[in-house]
Motif scaffolding. Structure first.
Motif, PDB file in Angstrom:
ATOM      1  N   UNK A   1     -32.577  -1.097   5.300  1.00  0.00           N
ATOM      2  CA  UNK A   1     -32.481  -1.583   6.679  1.00  0.00           C
ATOM      3  C   UNK A   1     -32.675  -0.438   7.669  1.00  0.00           C
ATOM      4  N   UNK A   2     -32.091   0.718   7.372  1.00  0.00           N
ATOM      5  CA  UNK A   2     -32.211   1.877   8.260  1.00  0.00           C
ATOM      6  C   UNK A   2     -33.664   2.329   8.374  1.00  0.00           C
ATOM      7  N   UNK A   3     -34.375   2.303   7.256  1.00  0.00           N
ATOM      8  CA  UNK A   3     -35.771   2.727   7.243  1.00  0.00           C
ATOM      9  C   UNK A   3     -36.638   1.777   8.075  1.00  0.00           C
ATOM     10  N   UNK A   4     -36.576   0.497   7.773  1.00  0.00           N
ATOM     11  CA  UNK A   4     -37.476  -0.454   8.443  1.00  0.00           C
ATOM     12  C   UNK A   4     -37.071  -0.727   9.892  1.00  0.00           C
ATOM     13  N   UNK A   5     -35.790  -0.553  10.223  1.00  0.00           N
ATOM     14  CA  UNK A   5     -35.349  -0.770  11.605  1.00  0.00           C
ATOM     15  C   UNK A   5     -35.995   0.247  12.543  1.00  0.00           C
ATOM     16  N   UNK A   6     -36.330   1.418  12.029  1.00  0.00           N
ATOM     17  CA  UNK A   6     -36.965   2.448  12.856  1.00  0.00           C
ATOM     18  C   UNK A   6     -38.455   2.199  13.070  1.00  0.00           C
ATOM     19  N   UNK A   7     -38.995   1.192  12.388  1.00  0.00           N
ATOM     20  CA  UNK A   7     -40.426   0.901  12.489  1.00  0.00           C
ATOM     21  C   UNK A   7     -40.673  -0.441  13.184  1.00  0.00           C
ATOM     22  N   UNK A   8     -40.021  -1.507  12.681  1.00  0.00           N
ATOM     23  CA  UNK A   8     -40.303  -2.824  13.251  1.00  0.00           C
ATOM     24  C   UNK A   8     -39.150  -3.810  13.158  1.00  0.00           C
ATOM     25  N   UNK A   9     -38.168  -3.585  12.315  1.00  0.00           N
ATOM     26  CA  UNK A   9     -37.112  -4.545  12.016  1.00  0.00           C
ATOM     27  C   UNK A   9     -36.160  -4.704  13.194  1.00  0.00           C
ATOM     28  N   UNK A  10     -35.830  -5.938  13.576  1.00  0.00           N
ATOM     29  CA  UNK A  10     -34.998  -6.137  14.763  1.00  0.00           C
ATOM     30  C   UNK A  10     -33.486  -6.021  14.541  1.00  0.00           C
ATOM     31  N   UNK A  11     -33.026  -5.985  13.293  1.00  0.00           N
ATOM     32  CA  UNK A  11     -31.579  -5.968  13.026  1.00  0.00           C
ATOM     33  C   UNK A  11     -31.066  -4.532  13.079  1.00  0.00           C
ATOM     34  N   UNK A  12     -30.155  -4.214  14.004  1.00  0.00           N
ATOM     35  CA  UNK A  12     -29.631  -2.849  14.112  1.00  0.00           C
ATOM     36  C   UNK A  12     -28.867  -2.424  12.858  1.00  0.00           C
TER      37      UNK A  12
ATOM     38  N   UNK B   1     -24.415   9.119   6.618  1.00  0.00           N
ATOM     39  CA  UNK B   1     -25.474  10.062   6.243  1.00  0.00           C
ATOM     40  C   UNK B   1     -26.701   9.316   5.702  1.00  0.00           C
ATOM     41  N   UNK B   2     -26.460   8.313   4.857  1.00  0.00           N
ATOM     42  CA  UNK B   2     -27.576   7.510   4.334  1.00  0.00           C
ATOM     43  C   UNK B   2     -28.343   6.836   5.472  1.00  0.00           C
ATOM     44  N   UNK B   3     -27.599   6.220   6.383  1.00  0.00           N
ATOM     45  CA  UNK B   3     -28.227   5.539   7.511  1.00  0.00           C
ATOM     46  C   UNK B   3     -29.048   6.516   8.349  1.00  0.00           C
ATOM     47  N   UNK B   4     -28.513   7.704   8.573  1.00  0.00           N
ATOM     48  CA  UNK B   4     -29.207   8.718   9.368  1.00  0.00           C
ATOM     49  C   UNK B   4     -30.492   9.171   8.695  1.00  0.00           C
ATOM     50  N   UNK B   5     -30.386   9.561   7.441  1.00  0.00           N
ATOM     51  CA  UNK B   5     -31.553  10.080   6.719  1.00  0.00           C
ATOM     52  C   UNK B   5     -32.660   9.034   6.631  1.00  0.00           C
ATOM     53  N   UNK B   6     -32.307   7.818   6.229  1.00  0.00           N
ATOM     54  CA  UNK B   6     -33.341   6.793   6.068  1.00  0.00           C
ATOM     55  C   UNK B   6     -33.886   6.300   7.407  1.00  0.00           C
ATOM     56  N   UNK B   7     -33.071   6.340   8.435  1.00  0.00           N
ATOM     57  CA  UNK B   7     -33.567   5.976   9.761  1.00  0.00           C
ATOM     58  C   UNK B   7     -34.581   7.001  10.250  1.00  0.00           C
ATOM     59  N   UNK B   8     -34.309   8.270  10.032  1.00  0.00           N
ATOM     60  CA  UNK B   8     -35.244   9.319  10.458  1.00  0.00           C
ATOM     61  C   UNK B   8     -36.511   9.295   9.595  1.00  0.00           C
ATOM     62  N   UNK B   9     -36.381   8.992   8.317  1.00  0.00           N
ATOM     63  CA  UNK B   9     -37.580   8.826   7.477  1.00  0.00           C
ATOM     64  C   UNK B   9     -38.429   7.657   7.990  1.00  0.00           C
ATOM     65  N   UNK B  10     -37.768   6.558   8.355  1.00  0.00           N
ATOM     66  CA  UNK B  10     -38.483   5.424   8.934  1.00  0.00           C
ATOM     67  C   UNK B  10     -39.136   5.792  10.255  1.00  0.00           C
ATOM     68  N   UNK B  11     -38.436   6.598  11.049  1.00  0.00           N
ATOM     69  CA  UNK B  11     -38.997   7.042  12.326  1.00  0.00           C
ATOM     70  C   UNK B  11     -40.251   7.883  12.096  1.00  0.00           C
ATOM     71  N   UNK B  12     -40.207   8.738  11.084  1.00  0.00           N
ATOM     72  CA  UNK B  12     -41.381   9.556  10.751  1.00  0.00           C
ATOM     73  C   UNK B  12     -42.548   8.656  10.341  1.00  0.00           C
ATOM     74  N   UNK B  13     -42.256   7.620   9.572  1.00  0.00           N
ATOM     75  CA  UNK B  13     -43.309   6.674   9.170  1.00  0.00           C
ATOM     76  C   UNK B  13     -43.853   5.930  10.390  1.00  0.00           C
ATOM     77  N   UNK B  14     -42.953   5.496  11.287  1.00  0.00           N
ATOM     78  CA  UNK B  14     -43.378   4.833  12.519  1.00  0.00           C
ATOM     79  C   UNK B  14     -44.249   5.747  13.371  1.00  0.00           C
ATOM     80  N   UNK B  15     -43.859   7.006  13.450  1.00  0.00           N
ATOM     81  CA  UNK B  15     -44.647   8.006  14.180  1.00  0.00           C
ATOM     82  C   UNK B  15     -46.049   8.101  13.583  1.00  0.00           C
ATOM     83  N   UNK B  16     -46.118   8.204  12.261  1.00  0.00           N
ATOM     84  CA  UNK B  16     -47.416   8.326  11.595  1.00  0.00           C
ATOM     85  C   UNK B  16     -48.272   7.074  11.789  1.00  0.00           C
ATOM     86  N   UNK B  17     -47.641   5.906  11.817  1.00  0.00           N
ATOM     87  CA  UNK B  17     -48.388   4.679  12.111  1.00  0.00           C
ATOM     88  C   UNK B  17     -49.005   4.746  13.508  1.00  0.00           C
TER      89      UNK B  17
END
Length: 193
Positions: free
Chosen positions: A27-38, A59-75
């Motif tokens: 959820x943390x990963x995809x929420x940083x790209x397109x997912x609407x659920x906080x 920590x898990x939420x932070x790391x995976x959210x930032x990884x998702x943000x990096x993916x969103x950035x690359x998109x």
């Protein structure tokens, strides 16, 4: 009508599920790209249900959210025209992207901190940062600080409040739920102008 009480009990059951950390990470990963659920919707009950693991969950939420943000950035950076722009048009988000661009013009890198820490839709800014070719390392560092502060604050509040807070929350859950719905509708109406 008390739909939020039932939903709360369901979420608390999911929070103690053995795969809950995996669901939180996804959820943390995809929420940083397109997912609407906080992320907070999963993180708070998990931290409340297992306070001894609250910091690990944050920590898990932070790391995976930032990884998702990096993916969103690359998109936004590499796939804007063939992939992101058509999706934005289909969803009717052109106005939100225009607002994000204006915020970047007005506040620069601070907009990433604002979006990563507050309820502002972070995903819009991760993709827009890539589109605008913002410097990647500062983007990641500011995202890490903002997301980390937010998720550790949520976990900390759950640990601090504990069972006492949960009892109070249960009594007001339906009122809070309807207030959140009203706030979301109001925000949508204000942002869709």
């Amino acid at each position: 009508m008390k739909p939020f009480s039932r939903l709360y009990r369901l979420v608390m059951m999911w929070a103690v599920h053995r795969h809950a950390p995996v669901y939180l990470s996804m959820n943390s990963f995809v929420e940083s790209i397109f997912w609407p659920v906080p992320v907070d919707v999963m993180l708070a009950p998990m931290a409340l249900a297992k306070p001894d693991k609250a910091w690990r969950y944050a920590a898990l939420a932070t790391v995976f959210s930032v990884l998702g943000a990096a993916f969103g950035y690359l998109l936004g950076y590499a796939m804007w025209d063939p992939l992101v722009a058509p999706f934005i048009q289909t969803m009717g988000y052109e106005g939100k992207i225009a607002v994000a661009r204006q915020w970047f013009d007005d506040w620069g890198i601070w907009v990433i901190f604002i979006a990563s820490f507050t309820p502002v839709p972070y995903k819009v800014f991760t993709v827009t940062a890539g589109l605008l070719q913002m410097a990647f390392l500062p983007f990641l560092l500011v995202s890490l600080v903002g997301r980390g502060m937010r998720f550790f604050l949520v976990s900390g509040l759950m640990v601090w409040g504990g069972v006492k807070m949960e009892r109070k929350l249960i009594g007001y859950i339906d009122l809070l739920g309807w207030l959140c719905v009203a706030a979301a509708v109001l925000a949508y109406l204000l942002l869709s102008r």
